[in-house]
Design an enzyme around this catalytic site. Sequence first.
Site, PDB file in Angstrom:
ATOM      1  N   HIS A  45       0.878  -1.170   0.000  1.00 40.80           N
ATOM      2  CA  HIS A  45       0.000   0.000   0.000  1.00 40.80           C
ATOM      3  C   HIS A  45       0.919   1.224   0.000  1.00 40.80           C
ATOM      4  O   HIS A  45       1.983   1.195   0.613  1.00 40.80           O
ATOM      5  CB  HIS A  45      -0.852  -0.041   1.274  1.00 40.80           C
ATOM      6  CG  HIS A  45      -1.928   0.992   1.327  1.00 40.80           C
ATOM      7  ND1 HIS A  45      -1.677   2.300   1.644  1.00 40.80           N
ATOM      8  CD2 HIS A  45      -3.260   0.905   1.105  1.00 40.80           C
ATOM      9  CE1 HIS A  45      -2.815   2.979   1.624  1.00 40.80           C
ATOM     10  NE2 HIS A  45      -3.795   2.153   1.294  1.00 40.80           N
TER      11      HIS A  45
ATOM     12  N   ASP B 122       3.111  -4.495   8.096  1.00 43.89           N
ATOM     13  CA  ASP B 122       1.893  -3.703   7.915  1.00 43.89           C
ATOM     14  C   ASP B 122       0.726  -4.676   8.026  1.00 43.89           C
ATOM     15  O   ASP B 122       0.431  -5.425   7.091  1.00 43.89           O
ATOM     16  CB  ASP B 122       1.933  -3.013   6.550  1.00 43.89           C
ATOM     17  CG  ASP B 122       0.627  -2.305   6.228  1.00 43.89           C
ATOM     18  OD1 ASP B 122      -0.340  -2.433   7.000  1.00 43.89           O
ATOM     19  OD2 ASP B 122       0.575  -1.636   5.179  1.00 43.89           O
TER      20      ASP B 122
ATOM     21  N   GLN C 165      -4.302  -5.277   6.897  1.00 40.91           N
ATOM     22  CA  GLN C 165      -5.247  -6.212   6.283  1.00 40.91           C
ATOM     23  C   GLN C 165      -5.169  -7.615   6.876  1.00 40.91           C
ATOM     24  O   GLN C 165      -5.780  -8.538   6.345  1.00 40.91           O
ATOM     25  CB  GLN C 165      -5.013  -6.291   4.766  1.00 40.91           C
ATOM     26  CG  GLN C 165      -5.240  -4.985   4.033  1.00 40.91           C
ATOM     27  CD  GLN C 165      -6.700  -4.532   4.031  1.00 40.91           C
ATOM     28  OE1 GLN C 165      -7.615  -5.295   4.362  1.00 40.91           O
ATOM     29  NE2 GLN C 165      -6.930  -3.280   3.673  1.00 40.91           N
TER      30      GLN C 165
ATOM     31  N   LYS D  54     -10.586  -0.600   9.959  1.00 40.84           N
ATOM     32  CA  LYS D  54     -10.689  -1.767   9.069  1.00 40.84           C
ATOM     33  C   LYS D  54     -11.061  -3.022   9.850  1.00 40.84           C
ATOM     34  O   LYS D  54     -11.167  -4.106   9.297  1.00 40.84           O
ATOM     35  CB  LYS D  54      -9.369  -1.992   8.329  1.00 40.84           C
ATOM     36  CG  LYS D  54      -9.013  -0.858   7.367  1.00 40.84           C
ATOM     37  CD  LYS D  54      -7.702  -1.138   6.696  1.00 40.84           C
ATOM     38  CE  LYS D  54      -7.126   0.080   6.009  1.00 40.84           C
ATOM     39  NZ  LYS D  54      -7.842   0.472   4.791  1.00 40.84           N
TER      40      LYS D  54
ATOM     41  N   CYS E 113      -4.522   2.061  -3.949  1.00 39.99           N
ATOM     42  CA  CYS E 113      -3.262   2.567  -3.374  1.00 39.99           C
ATOM     43  C   CYS E 113      -2.118   1.573  -3.549  1.00 39.99           C
ATOM     44  O   CYS E 113      -1.224   1.486  -2.695  1.00 39.99           O
ATOM     45  CB  CYS E 113      -3.422   2.945  -1.895  1.00 39.99           C
ATOM     46  SG  CYS E 113      -4.548   4.307  -1.640  1.00 39.99           S
TER      47      CYS E 113
END
Length: 433
Positions: free
Chosen positions: A145, A222, A225, A248, A388
């Site tokens: 991202h 990261d 997700q 999220k 993104c």
Amino acid sequence: MNPSTLDLNPPPVADPGSPVLTEPLDGAVVRADFPILAHEQNGQRLVYLDSAASSQRPNAVLDAMRRYETHSHANVHRGVHRLAAEATDLYERARTRVAAFLGTDDRREVVFTSGTTAAINLVAGSWGQDQLGPGDVILVTPMEHHSNLVPWQLLSRRTGSELRAIPLLPDGTLDLDALPTVLDDRVRFVTMAHVSNTLGVTNPVAEVVAAAHAVGAKVLLDAAQSVPHGPVDVRGLDVDFLAFSGHKMLGPTGIGVLWARHELLEAMPPWQGGGEMIRRVTMEGSTWNDAPYRFEAGTPPIAQAVGLAAAVDYMQGLGMDRIATHHRLLAGDAARRLDALPGLRLLGPAADAAREGVVSFTVDGLHAHDLATILDARGIAVRAGHHCTMPLHDHLGVAASTRASFAVYNTLEDIDDLVEGVKHAQAMFGLNA
Ligand code: PMP
């Protein structure tokens, strides 16, 4: 979309249909916990398939935030009055709750930020700015991202360090065999997505962490997700930093988390200056508070922290393993059924590969934005564009894709609607004759 090419009465097309699948969560029951989903969209039942961008919030989160705002709000840490103590207690309890959710009992390792982007920029601005210089290498991946790529581009420019990328295979997944060609002892820092927000695939964290630690590099994951889709255990992952966003994972916007090992945080300089992050200030200079407060300058997102803790409770109440199975089942069913449509191309590995609640695809002859607009008219919310991840789209040779992403409130019925919607759009453009 060119209206002259539209066929408003498209012929029916055969669909392979769903095999008999049993959802691990009762999506219809869960759906009732989310008030926004009761509102029709364009006169239709709302089929919300954009949770990777931002998920919806259950009543439990909305109620906790409203209760805080109406009964307990004051600024934290500074006041001696009852409300200040109550707000501080709730804020710090949220920190403890998040620490436990991540598999650690050390609440000092949880820094509240405004989101994943802010957490990553914190690491770049503090650890990176302090530690990196000419000759050092930052290793990223081209599937990141932009919020886990651009901060490192900026840092490399500021510090004179070099930015390198782990190569991708043709399907967009990491080429692990090529890791030794880019990971040498000049690499000081490695960062990558736990789960790709475009492909939905999980990256090989254990292999990359082992190789990075073998050359003494720190690793940031990261987890924007991955945290929404199943259990995440920071100790088991053995990473040094981990970042994610509340919005999220059924929580509010405006809050995110940077997790890092306490010794690491303690050794890092402040990133932003202001109230709360100091121990003593004189006109000559200042000294710093301990971690995590050193990294929380100014009034923090208090109601949002309360909401995040409620989201953690809600998810754990459903069961993180069940959530993982539910999201994988829905994404797998969607991938398989979409893949069977003519002219449809899935991004990433084959349809039967595990996808953590995210499926992206292109449709020949149909721009992603046109498809998303047609689906929206049927009450189906999907994402269209590059999500993104422009370098990943460049690598895959597509300008834009459509992304459907799933959360606890989605059902197999939502996938029926999605597949029917895509077929309808193809028929409108005369593409599936
Ligand atoms: N990383 C990944 C993998 C993401 O999916 C996102 C959000 N789409 C981000 C980072 C940025 O998160 P936020 O906008 O909440 O800071």
